[in-house]
Design a protein around this motif. Structure first.
Motif, PDB file in Angstrom:
ATOM      1  N   THR A  52       0.844  -1.205   0.000  1.00 29.09           N
ATOM      2  CA  THR A  52       0.000   0.000   0.000  1.00 29.09           C
ATOM      3  C   THR A  52       0.871   1.243   0.000  1.00 29.09           C
ATOM      4  OG1 THR A  52      -1.208  -1.266   1.622  1.00 29.09           O
ATOM      5  CG2 THR A  52      -2.122   0.871   1.024  1.00 29.09           C
ATOM      6  N   VAL A  53       1.866   1.257   0.881  1.00 30.56           N
ATOM      7  CA  VAL A  53       2.713   2.443   0.963  1.00 30.56           C
ATOM      8  C   VAL A  53       3.397   2.678  -0.374  1.00 30.56           C
ATOM      9  CG1 VAL A  53       4.722   3.443   2.085  1.00 30.56           C
ATOM     10  CG2 VAL A  53       3.075   2.200   3.432  1.00 30.56           C
ATOM     11  N   GLU A  54       3.827   1.596  -1.007  1.00 25.74           N
ATOM     12  CA  GLU A  54       4.510   1.746  -2.282  1.00 25.74           C
ATOM     13  C   GLU A  54       3.575   2.357  -3.326  1.00 25.74           C
ATOM     14  OE1 GLU A  54       5.943  -1.855  -4.046  1.00 25.74           O
ATOM     15  OE2 GLU A  54       7.621  -0.785  -4.961  1.00 25.74           O
ATOM     16  N   ARG A  55       2.345   1.858  -3.341  1.00 23.66           N
ATOM     17  CA  ARG A  55       1.396   2.369  -4.328  1.00 23.66           C
ATOM     18  C   ARG A  55       1.142   3.855  -4.113  1.00 23.66           C
ATOM     19  NH1 ARG A  55      -2.383  -1.429  -3.482  1.00 23.66           N
ATOM     20  NH2 ARG A  55      -3.850   0.086  -2.651  1.00 23.66           N
ATOM     21  N   LYS A  56       0.970   4.223  -2.845  1.00 22.39           N
ATOM     22  CA  LYS A  56       0.674   5.616  -2.553  1.00 22.39           C
ATOM     23  C   LYS A  56       1.877   6.515  -2.837  1.00 22.39           C
ATOM     24  CE  LYS A  56      -3.353   4.495  -1.183  1.00 22.39           C
ATOM     25  NZ  LYS A  56      -4.471   4.682  -2.095  1.00 22.39           N
ATOM     26  N   THR A  57       3.057   6.009  -2.505  1.00 25.96           N
ATOM     27  CA  THR A  57       4.249   6.806  -2.785  1.00 25.96           C
ATOM     28  C   THR A  57       4.406   6.994  -4.288  1.00 25.96           C
ATOM     29  OG1 THR A  57       5.201   5.628  -0.937  1.00 25.96           O
ATOM     30  CG2 THR A  57       6.651   7.096  -2.114  1.00 25.96           C
ATOM     31  N   ASP A  58       4.060   5.942  -5.011  1.00 20.96           N
ATOM     32  CA  ASP A  58       4.132   6.011  -6.457  1.00 20.96           C
ATOM     33  C   ASP A  58       3.205   7.102  -6.978  1.00 20.96           C
ATOM     34  OD1 ASP A  58       5.271   4.972  -8.721  1.00 20.96           O
ATOM     35  OD2 ASP A  58       3.427   3.894  -9.216  1.00 20.96           O
ATOM     36  N   MET A  59       2.008   7.133  -6.399  1.00 20.90           N
ATOM     37  CA  MET A  59       1.048   8.143  -6.816  1.00 20.90           C
ATOM     38  C   MET A  59       1.586   9.553  -6.534  1.00 20.90           C
ATOM     39  SD  MET A  59      -2.614   8.810  -5.111  1.00 20.90           S
ATOM     40  CE  MET A  59      -1.837   9.615  -3.745  1.00 20.90           C
ATOM     41  N   LEU A  60       2.117   9.725  -5.314  1.00 19.11           N
ATOM     42  CA  LEU A  60       2.665  11.038  -4.963  1.00 19.11           C
ATOM     43  C   LEU A  60       3.814  11.403  -5.881  1.00 19.11           C
ATOM     44  CD1 LEU A  60       2.797  11.023  -1.068  1.00 19.11           C
ATOM     45  CD2 LEU A  60       1.675  12.714  -2.482  1.00 19.11           C
ATOM     46  N   THR A  61       4.703  10.428  -6.112  1.00 18.53           N
ATOM     47  CA  THR A  61       5.876  10.709  -6.935  1.00 18.53           C
ATOM     48  C   THR A  61       5.465  11.130  -8.334  1.00 18.53           C
ATOM     49  OG1 THR A  61       6.920   8.948  -5.714  1.00 18.53           O
ATOM     50  CG2 THR A  61       8.099   9.777  -7.612  1.00 18.53           C
ATOM     51  N   ASN A  62       4.533  10.363  -8.916  1.00 16.24           N
ATOM     52  CA  ASN A  62       4.110  10.718 -10.263  1.00 16.24           C
ATOM     53  C   ASN A  62       3.484  12.087 -10.289  1.00 16.24           C
ATOM     54  OD1 ASN A  62       5.030   8.413 -11.328  1.00 16.24           O
ATOM     55  ND2 ASN A  62       3.084   7.313 -11.090  1.00 16.24           N
ATOM     56  N   ALA A  63       2.629  12.348  -9.287  1.00 16.60           N
ATOM     57  CA  ALA A  63       1.965  13.641  -9.257  1.00 16.60           C
ATOM     58  C   ALA A  63       2.993  14.760  -9.168  1.00 16.60           C
ATOM     59  CB  ALA A  63       1.006  13.696  -8.084  1.00 16.60           C
ATOM     60  N   ILE A  64       4.046  14.534  -8.383  1.00 13.18           N
ATOM     61  CA  ILE A  64       5.026  15.598  -8.186  1.00 13.18           C
ATOM     62  C   ILE A  64       5.929  15.737  -9.405  1.00 13.18           C
ATOM     63  CG2 ILE A  64       7.043  16.251  -6.824  1.00 13.18           C
ATOM     64  CD1 ILE A  64       5.516  15.087  -4.391  1.00 13.18           C
ATOM     65  N   LEU A  65       6.394  14.599  -9.923  1.00 13.63           N
ATOM     66  CA  LEU A  65       7.349  14.691 -11.024  1.00 13.63           C
ATOM     67  C   LEU A  65       6.699  15.130 -12.333  1.00 13.63           C
ATOM     68  CD1 LEU A  65       9.707  11.662 -10.411  1.00 13.63           C
ATOM     69  CD2 LEU A  65       9.800  13.953  -9.490  1.00 13.63           C
ATOM     70  N   ASP A  66       5.393  14.885 -12.468  1.00 14.41           N
ATOM     71  CA  ASP A  66       4.742  15.241 -13.726  1.00 14.41           C
ATOM     72  C   ASP A  66       4.204  16.654 -13.734  1.00 14.41           C
ATOM     73  OD1 ASP A  66       5.263  12.803 -14.564  1.00 14.41           O
ATOM     74  OD2 ASP A  66       3.242  11.978 -14.335  1.00 14.41           O
ATOM     75  N   ASP A  67       4.247  17.315 -12.593  1.00 10.39           N
ATOM     76  CA  ASP A  67       3.561  18.586 -12.502  1.00 10.39           C
ATOM     77  C   ASP A  67       4.421  19.722 -13.040  1.00 10.39           C
ATOM     78  OD1 ASP A  67       1.898  20.576 -11.875  1.00 10.39           O
ATOM     79  OD2 ASP A  67       2.437  20.657  -9.764  1.00 10.39           O
ATOM     80  N   PRO A  68       4.019  20.358 -14.140  1.00 13.48           N
ATOM     81  CA  PRO A  68       4.856  21.418 -14.716  1.00 13.48           C
ATOM     82  C   PRO A  68       5.030  22.611 -13.787  1.00 13.48           C
ATOM     83  CG  PRO A  68       2.752  21.233 -15.885  1.00 13.48           C
ATOM     84  CD  PRO A  68       2.802  20.093 -14.931  1.00 13.48           C
ATOM     85  N   VAL A  69       4.034  22.875 -12.954  1.00 13.37           N
ATOM     86  CA  VAL A  69       4.162  24.009 -12.033  1.00 13.37           C
ATOM     87  C   VAL A  69       5.307  23.754 -11.059  1.00 13.37           C
ATOM     88  CG1 VAL A  69       3.019  25.368 -10.276  1.00 13.37           C
ATOM     89  CG2 VAL A  69       1.738  24.588 -12.248  1.00 13.37           C
ATOM     90  N   LEU A  70       5.355  22.528 -10.562  1.00  3.92           N
ATOM     91  CA  LEU A  70       6.421  22.215  -9.624  1.00  3.92           C
ATOM     92  C   LEU A  70       7.786  22.287 -10.293  1.00  3.92           C
ATOM     93  CD1 LEU A  70       5.189  19.381  -7.303  1.00  3.92           C
ATOM     94  CD2 LEU A  70       5.622  21.749  -6.790  1.00  3.92           C
ATOM     95  N   HIS A  71       7.860  21.842 -11.538  1.00  2.00           N
ATOM     96  CA  HIS A  71       9.131  21.966 -12.250  1.00  2.00           C
ATOM     97  C   HIS A  71       9.562  23.419 -12.288  1.00  2.00           C
ATOM     98  CE1 HIS A  71       9.943  17.987 -14.179  1.00  2.00           C
ATOM     99  NE2 HIS A  71       8.756  17.784 -13.662  1.00  2.00           N
TER     100      HIS A  71
END
Ligand code: SF4
Lengths: 147, 405, 143
Positions: B178-197
């Motif tokens: 579960t933790v892995e899945r959720k971390t994956d979700m967070l990571t993707n959300a963060i790495l894909d976000d152009p605003v954050l870049h």
């Protein structure tokens, strides 16, 4: 650089050392006098390229010891340089900060808790003790009274 | 503190949310740009090294786990390794694996905590809440193994105190998934976000040269391209038996450090999984008779960097000197290198990127004198959030979206 | 019950002061706010300035350097206010009781400047979030 290469490199400064104690491939203790400490440290940091970890100040009743800890990460070897200061009334040693800027805080801390002066330190101000801590009371000295 | 006559000064602290130790930062600014930074610590100095000299060898782990609440597995481990080296004790294999598992669980919850607070500072409170939510199961696992959510007190000289019972291994594996899945979700959300870049790239750069000069460790160093990791360089516990890799990013900015921490979380999950599957049987501790005179060092890769302990004994039952170096002690002074030249809206973020142990969530500025503008922490966070907002508006992008599957 | 105590008990806003804690108590306080426990449901809110606070959550054993700051924060908080000593350190200095740089515990410092201060204790090292919430609820019940 392998462990042997490291060892032979250390021979270049053997005249400045008063003893080498190799506990294992990964733990080396070097002894030197306070006067030579800066040269030895400079050699280890600049020529060998070890990473500075920290300094430890110790009150050994008859003398003070400053131990400089380095980590040579390529082989995971920890090099400890032990410098002894025999003058208890006015303990001083050359500051490492001009060479290794990371030593600034810890030298200020040792000054606070042990009262050792570092010659040539750019900013010998209080760091770790409270603003209203009395001058001249060094909590880590053996003779400091427990409050 | 340095005298700064005639220049505007920003006081940050002493109650500042970013610091484990309550610290006081003084920023000298010129317009919007920070020109100098000065730090005053001591608010959290509790004289632990001195107290340690009054405790017995076996009591010290409880003290050192209370140096820092988040690194409460790494400090005792570093200390215990030093004592074991001094007394030439080899703990049983099972203890080595348990130590590895506890330390990696700690890394997961620490990194998730960091992701959450990082999100909070740039105005993404959803990330904050979610990351902290997914951190809870990890704390529960730790509670189940050791009996406490934090301050586990699980290592002792010669082994461990609490065993990992066979019954909970399947549950641990499930929670990890579960933790892995959720971390994956967070990571993707963060790495894909152009605003954050746009917001994080190129901010607070600590160059490789500065990183080496300041002797920083841990993700702060690895985010600047310095390839060091005690777990690999000087293996302890069971790390040399397991398969994992060190994450290094060359850029040195806040984004790189975020990437290092997120990817390390996955590595930690991988390590725990292998260790649980390989967990050897047998006792979890050896009997320790007495500790001879001598001196030794122990170091451990804590979530924030290298934790370094030096112990000297004289053959009695207490250490005569015990030196502790926490990772933040070398990481915090590197602010000087990474903050100068930044605009003040990036300062909180740059400070946060070092992960100097978060503690309180708000601050006050009680210090006020003639030439000091007292700017409180909320204002700095506000500035930081406004910048995110500006980037969003300029780019016309929506910003992070989190979806629960 | 005077009206201001009555008002204090409704949705207390809290300010969090770290006086030299190890961080765990602080994290557990923040944990109370995050989704699993979510005390904001009850109107309990962490605020950014003591001037807005009804209660102080004090953690840590009070080091010599933090002492004047704690006093200052207490003075800035509007009265009446409740001081919660969170954790073994704040209650009675805990494991740091014989340190040279620790001048606490919290109640001693606060009582020295205001003998009528209301102080509640939540022991534990660290207290679990459940314990903190229960401590706050119990303290508000007896006011
Ligand atoms: S009570 Fe325990 S957890 Fe809380 S600050 Fe003190 S040592 Fe840390």
């Amino acid at each position: 650089m392998s462990y042997e290469a490291l060892k032979s490199k250390l021979d270049q400064i053997s005249d400045k050392l008063t003893g080498i104690d190799v506990k294992s491939d990964k733990r080396i203790f070097l002894n030197c006098d306070a006067d030579n400490a800066l040269a030895v440290n400079k050699f280890i940091f600049e020529d060998i390229g070890a990473r500075f970890c920290i300094e430890t100040g110790i009150d050994c009743d008859d003398r003070f010891e400053i131990i400089y800890h380095y980590s040579y990460d390529q082989t995971g070897c920890i090099i400890n340089v032990k410098a002894s200061i025999f003058d208890r009334d006015d303990p001083r040693i050359d500051s490492l900060t001009p060479v290794v800027s990371a030593a600034e805080w810890i030298e200020r801390e040792i000054h606070d808790i042990l009262g050792i002066n570092f010659n040539g330190h750019p900013r010998m101000e209080r760091l770790i003790l409270a603003d209203d801590w009395p001058e001249g009371v060094y909590p880590m000295r053996k003779d400091s009274v427990k409050q | 503190m340095k005298k700064t006559i005639g220049k505007p000064v920003l006081a940050v602290g002493p109650f500042h949310p970013l610091q484990e130790e309550i610290e006081f930062f003084q920023l000298t600014i010129d317009g919007e740009i920070v020109t100098d930074i000065d730090v005053r610590i001591s608010y959290n100095h509790r004289g632990i090294e001195k107290i340690s000299e009054t405790l017995q060898y076996d009591q010290v782990p409880f003290l050192v786990s209370r140096i820092c609440g988040i690194c409460s597995a790494s400090h005792p481990l570093a200390y215990v390794q030093a004592v074991e080296e001094m007394a030439d004790i080899t703990p049983p294999d099972r203890a080595m694996y348990i130590r590895t598992i506890i330390n990696e669980l700690e890394r997961i919850h620490s990194h998730l905590l960091w992701v959450g607070l990082g999100g909070h500072f740039i105005g993404y409170d959803t990330v904050f809440m979610w990351a902290w939510k997914y951190r809870e199961p990890v704390l529960e696992l730790l509670e189940e193994i050791t009996g406490n959510r934090n301050n586990y007190g699980n290592v002792k000289v010669g082994g461990c105190r609490e065993d990992i019972k066979d019954e909970i291994i399947p549950r641990m594996l499930k929670e990890l998934e579960t933790v892995e899945r959720k971390t994956d979700m967070l990571t993707n959300a963060i790495l894909d976000d152009p605003v954050l870049h746009a917001r994080l790239k190129g901010v607070g750069i600590l160059t490789r040269e500065d990183a080496i000069k300041c002797a920083v460790t841990g993700p702060t160093a690895r985010g600047s391209g310095v390839d060091i990791d005690v777990r690999r360089d000087d293996p302890y516990a069971a790390y040399s038996d397991l398969d994992w890799k060190v994450i290094v990013q060359p850029e040195g900015d806040v984004f790189a450090k975020a990437v290092v921490r997120l990817l390390e979380t996955f590595e930690a999950i991988k390590i725990i999984r292998q260790a649980l599957n390989k967990l050897p049987g047998g006792p979890i501790a050896v009997e320790v008779k007495d500790i001879p005179a001598g001196e030794a060092v122990g170091h451990v890769e804590a979530p924030r960097g290298e934790t370094f302990h030096y112990v000297r004994g004289d053959g009695g039952n207490t250490p005569v000197r015990h030196k502790v170096r926490a990772p933040s002690y070398v990481n915090v002074p590197s602010f000087a290198a990474s903050c100068i030249g930044q605009s003040i809206s990036d300062v909180t973020l740059t400070l946060a990127s070092v992960d100097p142990c978060y503690s309180c969530t708000e601050r006050i500025a009680v210090i006020d004198s003639d030439n000091k503008i007292v700017c409180d922490y909320n204002m700095l966070v506000k500035l930081s959030r406004e910048k995110t907002q500006r980037i969003k508006e300029e780019s016309g992008l929506e910003g992070i979206t989190l979806k629960e599957e | 019950m005077s009206w201001n105590i009555w008002a204090l008990k409704k949705s207390p806003w809290v300010f969090h002061v770290n006086t030299g804690a190890c961080n765990n108590c602080d994290i557990e306080i923040v944990n109370c706010l995050t989704p699993k426990f979510d005390v904001e449901r009850f109107g309990i809110k962490l605020v950014g300035s003591p001037r807005h606070a009804d209660a102080l959550l004090v953690t840590g054993a009070v080091t010599a350097q933090a002492r004047p700051r704690l006093e200052e924060v207490y003075r800035q908080t509007p009265k009446p206010c409740v001081v919660f000593a969170i954790g073994a350190c704040a209650c009675d200095r805990g494991i740091f009781h014989n340190s040279y740089h620790v001048v606490g515990p919290v109640d001693k410092i606060i009582k020295a400047i205001d003998p009528d201060a209301i102080i509640a204790y939540v022991p534990g090292c660290p207290p679990k979030p459940e314990a903190i919430i229960s401590g706050v609820v119990k303290a508000l019940a007896v006011l």
